[in-house]
Design a protein around this motif. Structure first.
Motif, PDB file in Angstrom:
ATOM      1  N   GLU A  80       0.854  -1.182   0.000  1.00 33.11           N
ATOM      2  CA  GLU A  80       0.000   0.000   0.000  1.00 33.11           C
ATOM      3  C   GLU A  80       0.891   1.233   0.000  1.00 33.11           C
ATOM      4  N   ARG A 131       0.341   7.430  -4.292  1.00 36.53           N
ATOM      5  CA  ARG A 131       0.573   7.596  -5.727  1.00 36.53           C
ATOM      6  C   ARG A 131       0.988   9.039  -6.017  1.00 36.53           C
ATOM      7  N   ALA A 132       2.000   9.175  -6.875  1.00 35.15           N
ATOM      8  CA  ALA A 132       2.494  10.508  -7.220  1.00 35.15           C
ATOM      9  C   ALA A 132       1.426  11.358  -7.879  1.00 35.15           C
ATOM     10  N   GLU A 133       0.550  10.735  -8.668  1.00 35.17           N
ATOM     11  CA  GLU A 133      -0.486  11.497  -9.375  1.00 35.17           C
ATOM     12  C   GLU A 133      -1.531  12.086  -8.441  1.00 35.17           C
ATOM     13  N   ASP A 134      -1.571  11.608  -7.204  1.00 35.56           N
ATOM     14  CA  ASP A 134      -2.527  12.152  -6.229  1.00 35.56           C
ATOM     15  C   ASP A 134      -1.957  13.337  -5.451  1.00 35.56           C
ATOM     16  N   SER A 135      -0.685  13.663  -5.676  1.00 27.53           N
ATOM     17  CA  SER A 135      -0.036  14.711  -4.893  1.00 27.53           C
ATOM     18  C   SER A 135      -0.679  16.070  -5.161  1.00 27.53           C
ATOM     19  N   THR A 188       4.338  15.598  -2.252  1.00 31.16           N
ATOM     20  CA  THR A 188       5.654  15.205  -2.750  1.00 31.16           C
ATOM     21  C   THR A 188       6.705  16.038  -2.035  1.00 31.16           C
ATOM     22  N   ARG A 191       6.531   6.432  -0.353  1.00 36.93           N
ATOM     23  CA  ARG A 191       7.094   5.855  -1.579  1.00 36.93           C
ATOM     24  C   ARG A 191       8.305   6.683  -1.996  1.00 36.93           C
ATOM     25  N   LEU A 242      10.103   8.000  -4.877  1.00 31.20           N
ATOM     26  CA  LEU A 242       9.749   8.185  -6.283  1.00 31.20           C
ATOM     27  C   LEU A 242      10.978   8.216  -7.178  1.00 31.20           C
ATOM     28  N   ARG A 296       1.337  10.124   2.043  1.00 32.68           N
ATOM     29  CA  ARG A 296      -0.085  10.382   2.260  1.00 32.68           C
ATOM     30  C   ARG A 296      -0.336  10.478   3.761  1.00 32.68           C
ATOM     31  N   THR A 320      -2.168  13.879  -0.231  1.00 31.30           N
ATOM     32  CA  THR A 320      -0.877  13.309  -0.628  1.00 31.30           C
ATOM     33  C   THR A 320       0.043  14.445  -1.048  1.00 31.30           C
TER      34      THR A 320
END
Length: 506
Positions: A364, A367-371, A405, A426, A428, A459, A403
């Motif tokens: 789990e 996700r970077a796209e949710d930042s 970065t 994560r 990245l 997150r 989330t």
């Protein structure tokens, strides 16, 4: 005539000064050369492996009427015989040195009753655990001498190898070095179904690695004056055992490696360069095993590896020299050092082990796209983003359920790492490139060598508490103690950060 004598005197004086300066430079150069050639440490081929490796006991627990699993931890002084007949003053949990392994399952509510019988205040931080900030055990949750603390929370994360240790601001290095540390294992339904070695103390073993130097019968916690990482010891302990060996009765053995040293970086492998399967990192299992023959852990990091042994053989878990660092760091900050850590002794007849699963399940990860936001952290010994730690200052405010970065940049003169409380993140990218397999799982601590930029995605799932901060910091504990730490709070949308409680002496 007088002028000629004056010129001759001046010439002789300059020559004398030149000779003295030359001798001084040569002497300094000689001392530096002596320091350079003797600064590296190696125990390779020198360890007798005369002592059976201790295995920390599983902590007992009770279950309250409401289903809460209750553990008891007692912080205490003691004496430990690392060498026969030579007791050393130490600290521990429920004993003289280190502490028991706590174990619970995802979904359980747990409570830990902490009793501090030391003569000074300390704390117990649940490193890698997702839990409310008021239960985190950082420097805002101090347990006074003679005092008690009973945090409770619900285990809400994947199966993982976590650990616990003190976190008093300005004194963490000293408290950990004295022996206050232990593992906290989390299980879940998925991990229980996987065909991984799982019998604690038999084929599934905690390996708590620390470096030490003995000064007579005492642990020496000084440091080499040319090193700027912190304390670097000349020998290693495993689970508090000096010169350890482990008798192995199964074809596959799972080693839960924990770098519990305060400054030293280890590059774990074996003396014969055999490969092993990396199955887990700080926050749990990888998606699939990664085959390798080296895994590097900075202080606070963990790795679960599975190694195959053959009947009757002996092999040594070894820490090899670093892969990173410049010449100064390699020579004076431990990069050139190597250690024989633990000898595995396989029985003549071994129990058959099933092959490692090809897949372990998706970790789990955010996700970077949710930042929704980026932040930058410059890692310097003087303070993160050039600001030394201030217990009364909130450095960052994050919104629950979002989330972000974070970019970590080390442009300084020594390796650092970065630990974030409460979350598993994560990795990245490292210098803009995809991270190596050992950095693709759930992480709460990541090494950031000199000249390196690491990008992580986090997150924040709360719960919100605008007045009680979590920490982020370098886990080289001397750096942390000297101010390389900051604070963040989690708030609800539209809520503002509050003010941390005042603490005398901080």
């Amino acid at each position: 005539m007088e002028k000629a004598r004056g010129r001759r005197w001046l010439v002789r004086t300059l020559i004398t000064l030149g000779v003295v300066a030359g001798v001084f430079v040569a002497a300094v150069g000689g001392v530096f050369a002596w320091l350079w050639t003797g600064a590296d440490v190696s125990t390779v081929g020198k360890v007798r492996f005369a002592n059976r490796m201790a295995v920390p006991p599983l902590a007992g627990s009770t279950v309250d009427k409401d289903g809460t699993r209750v553990f008891d931890l007692r912080m205490q002084t003691g004496e430990t015989e690392f060498k026969d007949g030579r007791p050393t003053p130490t600290w521990g949990f429920n004993g003289g040195y280190l502490g028991p392994t706590l174990r619970a399952s995802r979904g359980e509510q747990v409570k830990v009753r902490v009793r501090n019988t030391l003569d000074e205040a300390s704390s117990v931080h649940w490193h890698g655990m997702h839990l409310p900030a008021s239960m985190d055990g950082g420097p805002h949750q101090m347990v006074p001498a003679g005092g008690d603390w009973a945090p409770r929370w619900t285990i809400g994360q994947q199966a993982a190898t976590l650990w616990y240790h003190p976190h008093p601001h300005g004194r963490t290095e000293r408290h950990v070095q004295r022996g206050l540390a232990g593992m906290f294992l989390i299980d879940d339904e998925r991990s229980k179904r996987l065909a991984l070695p799982s019998r604690y103390g038999v084929d599934d073993l905690p390996v708590v690695v620390q470096d030490v130097t003995f000064d007579g019968a005492k642990l020496d916690h000084g440091r080499f004056f040319l090193a700027n990482t912190g304390f670097l010891g000349e020998q290693t302990l495993v689970n508090g055992t000096l010169d350890p060996y482990l008798e192995v009765g199964d074809e596959l053995v799972r080693l839960r490696l924990l770098n519990a040293s305060t400054a030293r970086v280890y590059t774990f492998g074996f003396d014969d360069d055999r490969s092993f399967g990396l199955v887990g990192t700080d926050g749990g299992l990888l998606e699939k095993p990664a085959t390798m023959n080296r895994v590097q852990l900075s202080p606070g990091e963990r790795a679960e590896i599975v190694v195959r042994v053959r009947p009757g053989e002996r092999t040594v878990l070894r820490s090899h020299p670093w892969r990173h660092g410049n010449g100064w760091e390699k020579r004076f900050n431990g990069g050139d050092d190597s250690f024989d850590v633990l000898e595995l002794r396989a029985a003549k007849t071994l129990r058959t082990s099933p092959a490692l699963p090809a897949a372990l399940g998706a970790p789990e990860l955010p996700r970077a796209e949710d930042s929704v936001r980026g932040r930058h952290f410059e890692l310097l010994q003087s303070g993160i983003n050039r600001r030394p730690m201030d217990m009364g200052r909130i450095d960052e405010t994050v919104v629950r359920g979002t989330t972000e970065t974070w970019t970590l940049r080390n442009g300084g003169d020594v390796t650092h790492n970065f630990h974030v409380h409460d979350v598993q993140f994560r990795v990245l990218a490292v210098n803009g490139k995809e991270p190596e397999p050992a950095l693709r799982g759930r992480k709460d601590t990541v090494a950031v060598p000199m000249g390196t930029t690491v990008t992580i995605v986090l997150r924040f799932d709360g719960p919100a508490d605008p007045d009680t901060p979590y920490m982020y910091h370098c886990h080289l504990l001397r750096h942390e103690d000297e101010g390389m730490m900051g604070q963040f709070v989690v708030v609800d949308e539209g809520q503002r950060a509050g003010r941390p409680p005042a603490h005398a002496g901080h």
